[in-house]
Design an enzyme around this catalytic site. Structure first.
Site, PDB file in Angstrom:
ATOM      1  N   ILE A  55      -5.306   2.149   3.827  1.00  0.00           N
ATOM      2  CA  ILE A  55      -5.349   2.655   5.201  1.00  0.00           C
ATOM      3  C   ILE A  55      -5.158   1.501   6.192  1.00  0.00           C
ATOM      4  O   ILE A  55      -4.373   1.606   7.139  1.00  0.00           O
ATOM      5  CB  ILE A  55      -6.672   3.409   5.479  1.00  0.00           C
ATOM      6  CG1 ILE A  55      -6.775   4.693   4.640  1.00  0.00           C
ATOM      7  CG2 ILE A  55      -6.849   3.684   6.965  1.00  0.00           C
ATOM      8  CD1 ILE A  55      -5.876   5.830   5.067  1.00  0.00           C
ATOM      9  N   GLN A  58      -1.575   0.327   6.167  1.00  0.00           N
ATOM     10  CA  GLN A  58      -0.729   1.332   6.808  1.00  0.00           C
ATOM     11  C   GLN A  58      -0.931   1.344   8.321  1.00  0.00           C
ATOM     12  O   GLN A  58       0.023   1.413   9.086  1.00  0.00           O
ATOM     13  CB  GLN A  58      -1.040   2.720   6.234  1.00  0.00           C
ATOM     14  CG  GLN A  58      -0.251   3.842   6.845  1.00  0.00           C
ATOM     15  CD  GLN A  58       1.210   3.813   6.473  1.00  0.00           C
ATOM     16  OE1 GLN A  58       1.560   3.358   5.387  1.00  0.00           O
ATOM     17  NE2 GLN A  58       2.063   4.280   7.350  1.00  0.00           N
ATOM     18  N   GLU A  59      -2.174   1.313   8.747  1.00  0.00           N
ATOM     19  CA  GLU A  59      -2.500   1.470  10.159  1.00  0.00           C
ATOM     20  C   GLU A  59      -2.153   0.245  11.002  1.00  0.00           C
ATOM     21  O   GLU A  59      -1.609   0.383  12.094  1.00  0.00           O
ATOM     22  CB  GLU A  59      -3.990   1.797  10.330  1.00  0.00           C
ATOM     23  CG  GLU A  59      -4.374   3.178   9.862  1.00  0.00           C
ATOM     24  CD  GLU A  59      -3.851   4.282  10.753  1.00  0.00           C
ATOM     25  OE1 GLU A  59      -3.602   4.043  11.942  1.00  0.00           O
ATOM     26  OE2 GLU A  59      -3.694   5.400  10.254  1.00  0.00           O
ATOM     27  N   SER A  60      -2.515  -0.943  10.518  1.00  0.00           N
ATOM     28  CA  SER A  60      -2.399  -2.133  11.378  1.00  0.00           C
ATOM     29  C   SER A  60      -1.694  -3.313  10.745  1.00  0.00           C
ATOM     30  O   SER A  60      -1.460  -4.308  11.439  1.00  0.00           O
ATOM     31  CB  SER A  60      -3.801  -2.587  11.795  1.00  0.00           C
ATOM     32  OG  SER A  60      -4.504  -3.082  10.658  1.00  0.00           O
ATOM     33  N   TYR A 145       3.150   9.780   6.166  1.00  0.00           N
ATOM     34  CA  TYR A 145       1.958   8.932   6.240  1.00  0.00           C
ATOM     35  C   TYR A 145       1.165   9.028   4.935  1.00  0.00           C
ATOM     36  O   TYR A 145       0.799   8.013   4.344  1.00  0.00           O
ATOM     37  CB  TYR A 145       1.091   9.352   7.427  1.00  0.00           C
ATOM     38  CG  TYR A 145      -0.179   8.554   7.557  1.00  0.00           C
ATOM     39  CD1 TYR A 145      -0.202   7.353   8.259  1.00  0.00           C
ATOM     40  CD2 TYR A 145      -1.369   8.995   6.984  1.00  0.00           C
ATOM     41  CE1 TYR A 145      -1.373   6.618   8.386  1.00  0.00           C
ATOM     42  CE2 TYR A 145      -2.539   8.266   7.101  1.00  0.00           C
ATOM     43  CZ  TYR A 145      -2.537   7.078   7.804  1.00  0.00           C
ATOM     44  OH  TYR A 145      -3.701   6.355   7.913  1.00  0.00           O
TER      45      TYR A 145
END
Length: 172
Positions: A55, A58-60, A145
């Site tokens: 996560i 993927q996110e940052s 996603y």
């Protein structure tokens, strides 16, 4: 002293040390600090550490205070409302951001009965949309996603299974 209380106190002391000492002055130190919090909070909240790493990646991309066009901030890209709900006051603080993000993941995993696909989809799109549609949610952004998080999760499991440590990780 109970284990949970000891862990919380240790995390608190490390947070204070990191905030006051300039510990995460360079990007390597910042990444190691983030990896530490990911591992500690994942263990504490019983969320697979590989899932949390997937996560965050993927996110940052492990950038501490990145801001999305929609207003999500930090390593786990917390939206203002989600951060407030989780009592995260500083979304750029690695410990607060990761603690809040992992608590949210733990809550989503519980809400969706352990289904990591639904938890990932809800992390991205919000739990309301996933509550209404479940796996039939066909928004291409959400589908992409979840597929990307799954690929990253599988890669993280391979790295962990091969004895990989955060210090030995390649940048992806």
């Amino acid at each position: 002293m109970k284990r949970g209380l000891l862990r919380r106190r240790l995390l608190y002391l490390i947070t204070i040390f990191a905030a006051t000492s300039g510990w995460a002055a360079d990007s390597g130190d910042a990444r190691r600090e983030a990896e530490y919090y990911v591992a500690a909070y994942a263990q504490h909240y019983h969320v697979p550490v590989e899932f949390v790493r997937a996560i965050v990646e993927q996110e940052s991309g492990w950038q501490r205070c990145v801001v999305s066009p929609k207003g999500a901030v930090g390593l786990m890209q917390l939206m203002p409302g989600t951060a407030a709900r989780l009592n995260v006051r500083n979304r750029c603080d690695a410990s607060q951001n990761i603690s809040g993000g992992v608590r949210y993941l733990a809550w989503l995993i519980s809400r969706f009965h352990g289904d990591l696909r639904l938890a990932a989809a809800a992390y991205y799109a919000g739990e309301g949309a996933i509550d209404r549609r479940g796996l039939s949610y066909s928004n291409p952004d959400v589908v992409n996603y979840v597929a990307s998080v799954r690929r990253r999760f599988e890669l993280e499991k391979q790295i962990s299974g091969a004895g990989g440590t955060p210090a030995s990780r390649r940048r992806r």
